[in-house]
Write an enzyme that holds these catalytic residues in place. Structure first.
Site, PDB file in Angstrom:
ATOM      1  CB  ILE A  13      22.089   9.653  -3.883  1.00 11.56           C
ATOM      2  CG1 ILE A  13      22.934   9.056  -2.762  1.00 11.56           C
ATOM      3  CG2 ILE A  13      22.674  10.999  -4.327  1.00 11.56           C
ATOM      4  CD1 ILE A  13      24.304   8.611  -3.203  1.00 11.56           C
ATOM      5  NE  ARG A  33      15.004  -0.944 -12.842  1.00 18.57           N
ATOM      6  CZ  ARG A  33      15.789  -1.822 -12.224  1.00 18.57           C
ATOM      7  NH1 ARG A  33      17.006  -2.048 -12.688  1.00 18.57           N
ATOM      8  NH2 ARG A  33      15.390  -2.438 -11.134  1.00 18.57           N
ATOM      9  CG  ASN A  82      21.735   8.913  -8.771  1.00 18.55           C
ATOM     10  OD1 ASN A  82      22.723   8.941  -8.062  1.00 18.55           O
ATOM     11  ND2 ASN A  82      20.595   8.343  -8.374  1.00 18.55           N
ATOM     12  CE1 TYR A 151      28.710   0.166  -7.838  1.00 13.54           C
ATOM     13  CE2 TYR A 151      30.813   0.612  -6.769  1.00 13.54           C
ATOM     14  CZ  TYR A 151      29.534   1.003  -7.111  1.00 13.54           C
ATOM     15  OH  TYR A 151      29.079   2.251  -6.746  1.00 13.54           O
ATOM     16  CE  LYS A 155      29.179   3.317 -10.059  1.00 16.26           C
ATOM     17  NZ  LYS A 155      28.109   4.232 -10.521  1.00 16.26           N
ATOM     18  CB  VAL A 184      25.427   7.440   0.686  1.00 18.30           C
ATOM     19  CG1 VAL A 184      24.167   8.128   1.197  1.00 18.30           C
ATOM     20  CG2 VAL A 184      26.392   8.476   0.101  1.00 18.30           C
TER      21      VAL A 184
END
Length: 229
Positions: A13, A33, A82, A151, A155, A184
């Site tokens: 993304i 990174r 992101n 996870y 979030k 996605v």
């Protein structure tokens, strides 16, 4: 022409956002990174010439982020935090890789906050400044489920930081939202996901372009639809 800063743009993304924004003629600063993703990102930003810039930092490393932020002297209008990760293989409430989970929290929860703090001086100078924390619907406390526990929790923590940041920065005119990009088809989302990166990125850009201070503290998806915290 707005100046977008995308933290985590070597693939998926983030890369598609950089590519689309470059085609629109926006000013784009994007990070990788490691050097592996630099060539692909450089190709995406090539149409911008000197209005495109690549920074290198790991969102777990405060010193790297600070050094990168020192290279950006012009105002930033939009920060998209992101960079993120899926986490360890074992991450249920009954079978948790605790060290892996701690690293995941450093990337998914604290990483975006580190980036937001580091680039806040540039955002304060921006026109209609906006911070987008790339979250997930799995971070919603209203959503049931037991898999991907680390996870989900990372979030959910990111969402709480976004709320706090929104409340802190509202007086300064900086809008902060948590945004779910949809499921996605990326390395993380897998081939069975319902959205292409093109569809997700197109929606994200439309949502971000429409954000005003009245939207701060919202939790929305790539269509602008609100999600229950």
């Amino acid at each position: 022409m707005a100046h977008w800063l995308i933290a985590g743009a070597s693939r998926g993304i983030g890369l598609e956002l950089a590519r689309r924004l470059a085609k629109q003629g926006e000013r784009v600063t994007a990070s990788v990174r490691s050097e592996r993703g630099r060539a692909t990102l450089a190709t995406a930003l090539a149409p911008l010439g000197d209005r495109g810039r690549i920074l290198s930092f790991d969102t777990r490393d405060q010193s790297q982020i600070s050094a990168a932020a020192a290279q950006v002297t012009e105002p930033v209008d939009v920060l998209v935090a992101n960079a993120g990760a899926y986490g360890p293989k074992r991450q249920t409430a009954l079978d948790m890789d605790f060290e892996g989970a701690l690293d995941l929290f450093s990337v998914n929860s604290l990483g975006p906050l580190r980036v937001a703090q580091a680039f806040l001086p540039q955002l304060r100078l921006g026109e209609r400044p906006r911070i987008v924390m790339m979250s997930s619907v799995l971070g919603s406390m209203a959503l049931a489920g037991t898999v991907n526990a680390a996870y989900r929790a990372s979030k959910a923590a990111l969402n709480k930081f976004a709320q706090c940041l929104a409340d802190e920065l509202r007086p300064a005119g900086v809008a902060v939202v948590s945004l779910h990009p949809g499921w996605v088809r990326t390395d993380m989302g897998g081939p069975g996901a319902t959205l292409s990166v093109e569809e997700s990125a197109e929606g994200i850009i439309k949502v971000v372009e429409s954000l005003t201070l009245s939207d701060t503290r919202r939790y929305v998806d790539y269509r602008g639809v609100d999600i229950d915290w």
